[in-house]
Design a protein around this motif. Structure first.
Motif, PDB file in Angstrom:
ATOM      1  N   ARG A 135      -7.720   8.582  -7.888  1.00 33.85           N
ATOM      2  CA  ARG A 135      -7.936   8.843  -6.466  1.00 33.85           C
ATOM      3  C   ARG A 135      -8.526  10.240  -6.286  1.00 33.85           C
ATOM      4  O   ARG A 135      -9.429  10.447  -5.507  1.00 33.85           O
ATOM      5  CB  ARG A 135      -6.585   8.770  -5.723  1.00 33.85           C
ATOM      6  CG  ARG A 135      -6.096   7.368  -5.449  1.00 33.85           C
ATOM      7  CD  ARG A 135      -6.617   6.891  -4.094  1.00 33.85           C
ATOM      8  NE  ARG A 135      -6.421   5.458  -3.923  1.00 33.85           N
ATOM      9  CZ  ARG A 135      -5.304   4.904  -3.448  1.00 33.85           C
ATOM     10  NH1 ARG A 135      -4.278   5.653  -3.090  1.00 33.85           N
ATOM     11  NH2 ARG A 135      -5.215   3.601  -3.328  1.00 33.85           N
ATOM     12  N   ASN A 136      -7.959  11.199  -7.033  1.00 29.96           N
ATOM     13  CA  ASN A 136      -8.432  12.577  -6.928  1.00 29.96           C
ATOM     14  C   ASN A 136      -8.651  13.154  -8.326  1.00 29.96           C
ATOM     15  O   ASN A 136      -7.760  13.771  -8.903  1.00 29.96           O
ATOM     16  CB  ASN A 136      -7.431  13.421  -6.136  1.00 29.96           C
ATOM     17  CG  ASN A 136      -7.954  14.831  -5.913  1.00 29.96           C
ATOM     18  OD1 ASN A 136      -9.042  15.190  -6.409  1.00 29.96           O
ATOM     19  ND2 ASN A 136      -7.198  15.637  -5.201  1.00 29.96           N
ATOM     20  N   ILE A 188       0.712   6.688  -6.867  1.00 25.17           N
ATOM     21  CA  ILE A 188      -0.529   7.323  -7.347  1.00 25.17           C
ATOM     22  C   ILE A 188      -0.553   8.809  -6.975  1.00 25.17           C
ATOM     23  O   ILE A 188      -0.881   9.665  -7.798  1.00 25.17           O
ATOM     24  CB  ILE A 188      -1.772   6.590  -6.797  1.00 25.17           C
ATOM     25  CG1 ILE A 188      -1.882   5.206  -7.455  1.00 25.17           C
ATOM     26  CG2 ILE A 188      -3.045   7.393  -7.042  1.00 25.17           C
ATOM     27  CD1 ILE A 188      -2.991   4.335  -6.910  1.00 25.17           C
ATOM     28  N   ALA A 189      -0.169   9.114  -5.735  1.00 28.39           N
ATOM     29  CA  ALA A 189      -0.167  10.523  -5.308  1.00 28.39           C
ATOM     30  C   ALA A 189       0.789  11.338  -6.171  1.00 28.39           C
ATOM     31  O   ALA A 189       0.470  12.458  -6.596  1.00 28.39           O
ATOM     32  CB  ALA A 189       0.213  10.628  -3.829  1.00 28.39           C
ATOM     33  N   PRO A 195      -5.529   0.346  -7.955  1.00 25.89           N
ATOM     34  CA  PRO A 195      -6.874   0.956  -7.913  1.00 25.89           C
ATOM     35  C   PRO A 195      -7.381   1.399  -9.286  1.00 25.89           C
ATOM     36  O   PRO A 195      -8.574   1.621  -9.450  1.00 25.89           O
ATOM     37  CB  PRO A 195      -6.686   2.172  -6.991  1.00 25.89           C
ATOM     38  CG  PRO A 195      -5.473   1.860  -6.189  1.00 25.89           C
ATOM     39  CD  PRO A 195      -4.583   1.050  -7.079  1.00 25.89           C
ATOM     40  N   ALA A 197       0.831  -1.207   0.000  1.00 24.57           N
ATOM     41  CA  ALA A 197       0.000   0.000   0.000  1.00 24.57           C
ATOM     42  C   ALA A 197       0.868   1.261   0.000  1.00 24.57           C
ATOM     43  O   ALA A 197       0.518   2.270  -0.619  1.00 24.57           O
ATOM     44  CB  ALA A 197      -0.925  -0.008   1.216  1.00 24.57           C
ATOM     45  N   HIS A 198       2.021   1.185   0.658  1.00 26.68           N
ATOM     46  CA  HIS A 198       2.916   2.333   0.751  1.00 26.68           C
ATOM     47  C   HIS A 198       3.405   2.754  -0.652  1.00 26.68           C
ATOM     48  O   HIS A 198       3.353   3.931  -1.021  1.00 26.68           O
ATOM     49  CB  HIS A 198       4.100   1.967   1.657  1.00 26.68           C
ATOM     50  CG  HIS A 198       5.104   3.055   1.800  1.00 26.68           C
ATOM     51  ND1 HIS A 198       4.865   4.193   2.531  1.00 26.68           N
ATOM     52  CD2 HIS A 198       6.343   3.191   1.273  1.00 26.68           C
ATOM     53  CE1 HIS A 198       5.922   4.978   2.466  1.00 26.68           C
ATOM     54  NE2 HIS A 198       6.835   4.397   1.700  1.00 26.68           N
ATOM     55  N   GLU A 199       3.841   1.753  -1.415  1.00 23.26           N
ATOM     56  CA  GLU A 199       4.325   2.049  -2.766  1.00 23.26           C
ATOM     57  C   GLU A 199       3.179   2.553  -3.652  1.00 23.26           C
ATOM     58  O   GLU A 199       3.310   3.561  -4.360  1.00 23.26           O
ATOM     59  CB  GLU A 199       4.964   0.799  -3.398  1.00 23.26           C
ATOM     60  CG  GLU A 199       5.544   1.090  -4.782  1.00 23.26           C
ATOM     61  CD  GLU A 199       6.071  -0.138  -5.539  1.00 23.26           C
ATOM     62  OE1 GLU A 199       6.809   0.056  -6.511  1.00 23.26           O
ATOM     63  OE2 GLU A 199       5.729  -1.284  -5.169  1.00 23.26           O
ATOM     64  N   ARG A 200       2.037   1.845  -3.598  1.00 19.65           N
ATOM     65  CA  ARG A 200       0.895   2.229  -4.443  1.00 19.65           C
ATOM     66  C   ARG A 200       0.441   3.654  -4.142  1.00 19.65           C
ATOM     67  O   ARG A 200       0.243   4.460  -5.046  1.00 19.65           O
ATOM     68  CB  ARG A 200      -0.276   1.272  -4.215  1.00 19.65           C
ATOM     69  CG  ARG A 200      -0.147  -0.037  -4.966  1.00 19.65           C
ATOM     70  CD  ARG A 200      -1.505  -0.694  -5.132  1.00 19.65           C
ATOM     71  NE  ARG A 200      -2.148  -0.962  -3.863  1.00 19.65           N
ATOM     72  CZ  ARG A 200      -2.063  -2.123  -3.204  1.00 19.65           C
ATOM     73  NH1 ARG A 200      -1.357  -3.118  -3.703  1.00 19.65           N
ATOM     74  NH2 ARG A 200      -2.674  -2.273  -2.050  1.00 19.65           N
ATOM     75  N   ASP A 201       0.287   3.959  -2.850  1.00 17.89           N
ATOM     76  CA  ASP A 201      -0.188   5.297  -2.480  1.00 17.89           C
ATOM     77  C   ASP A 201       0.807   6.369  -2.918  1.00 17.89           C
ATOM     78  O   ASP A 201       0.419   7.439  -3.396  1.00 17.89           O
ATOM     79  CB  ASP A 201      -0.400   5.388  -0.959  1.00 17.89           C
ATOM     80  CG  ASP A 201      -1.582   4.527  -0.511  1.00 17.89           C
ATOM     81  OD1 ASP A 201      -2.343   4.064  -1.389  1.00 17.89           O
ATOM     82  OD2 ASP A 201      -1.727   4.302   0.714  1.00 17.89           O
ATOM     83  N   GLY A 202       2.104   6.063  -2.745  1.00 12.69           N
ATOM     84  CA  GLY A 202       3.136   7.038  -3.115  1.00 12.69           C
ATOM     85  C   GLY A 202       3.154   7.296  -4.610  1.00 12.69           C
ATOM     86  O   GLY A 202       3.230   8.444  -5.061  1.00 12.69           O
TER      87      GLY A 202
END
Ligand SMILES: [Fe+2]
Length: 288
Positions: free
Chosen positions: A269-270, A25-26, A105, A18-23
């Motif tokens: 995501r946004n 994507i953001a 996602p 999740a850390h890599e994915r969130d980073g």
């Protein structure tokens, strides 16, 4: 200002946490470039020999559709075509696996577009200003409207001689969107372009504005020499970027692979960070 952010992945298909994915994507949605500096796409012996042969001398781009299996941009014989086909199909596979892993996602919405192999040196290539990709620009396809969908691209520097691929990147999309007057399309023009088969589907007001921004940026000497970052992608680097959002220019380098994906904004995501939402805010009306 756009940044090039390095992530430590060294494997095309290792699971992402999740850390890599969130980073990742953001970073992408904010308009930065995500670079995997130790994620090489490795050629076979046969591909290496062919890719440096004079067969490809005139090709700027060899492009491939994984939907139809069609290869364009080279006039090699059947044996060479088979090798090239294998090369491009494998890159399409690798980059899909990578994107579906790291950007999980997005998976349900991802649409796979063209794959390309770019053997030719970029710098010194004669071209018109509008086609000159050494000028900062955002991507927009005149004949293939995206109708608001994002353009996400995966690139790999596969240069066998140790040469980097040199890019420049500019500032935020919102600054670009606010920089120019953006008159709407002429009434009826989108239907006309479609009837005449100049476009493959309806050119929306969004596509119209993105083409204007592409041209306005390339023609804008002040923007071209303004605030920007130059970055060298060394061989063995794979990078991801939303090229509809990030003003970019490819300055020099030869031998790169590229895979294009389209993504409807609802999968982001946004979505508010997407060019279509930014332009709709700036112009105060719906564009698709
Ligand atoms: Fe581009």
């Amino acid at each position: 200002m756009t940044q090039v952010l390095a992530f430590g992945r060294e494997d095309w298909q290792a699971p992402a946490d999740a850390h890599e994915r969130d980073g990742v994507i953001a970073a992408l949605e904010a308009g930065d470039v995500v670079a995997f500096e130790h994620l090489p796409f490795v050629f076979t012996e046969q591909e290496r020999a062919l890719s440096q042969s004079s067969l490809l001398g005139d090709s700027k781009n060899i492009s491939y559709s994984s939907a139809t299996g069609e290869l364009k941009g080279c006039n090699a014989g059947p044996a060479e075509l088979q090798v090239l086909h294998g090369l491009l199909a494998r890159y399409a596979d690798y980059s899909q696996t990578l994107v579906r892993t790291v950007l999980a996602p997005y998976t349900d919405g991802l649409q796979v577009a063209r794959t390309s192999f770019r053997p030719q040196e970029i710098s010194g290539r004669p071209t018109s200003w509008r086609k000159d990709d050494t000028r900062l620009h955002v991507d927009s396809f005149p004949s293939s409207p995206v109708q608001g969908r994002r353009i996400l691209r995966v690139f790999s520097n596969v240069n066998p001689f140790g040469e980097s691929r040199v890019w420049r990147v500019g500032g935020s999309f919102e600054d670009v969107a606010r920089r120019y007057e953006l008159p709407g399309p002429l009434w009826g023009s989108s239907q006309l372009l479609n009837w005449l088969h100049i476009t493959k589907s309806r050119r929306t007001a969004y596509d119209h504005h993105m083409l204007r921004l592409h041209d306005s940026l390339k023609a804008d000497a002040a923007y071209q020499s303004g605030d920007q970052l130059t970055h060298e992608f060394a061989p063995g680097t794979t990078w991801l970027v939303y090229t509809d959002q990030v003003p970019h220019a490819a300055m020099s380098g030869r031998y790169a692979m590229e895979q294009t994906f389209l993504l409807p904004v609802k999968y982001m995501r946004n979505a508010q960070l997407s060019p279509v939402k930014v332009l709709e805010r700036v112009l105060g009306r719906e564009l698709v």
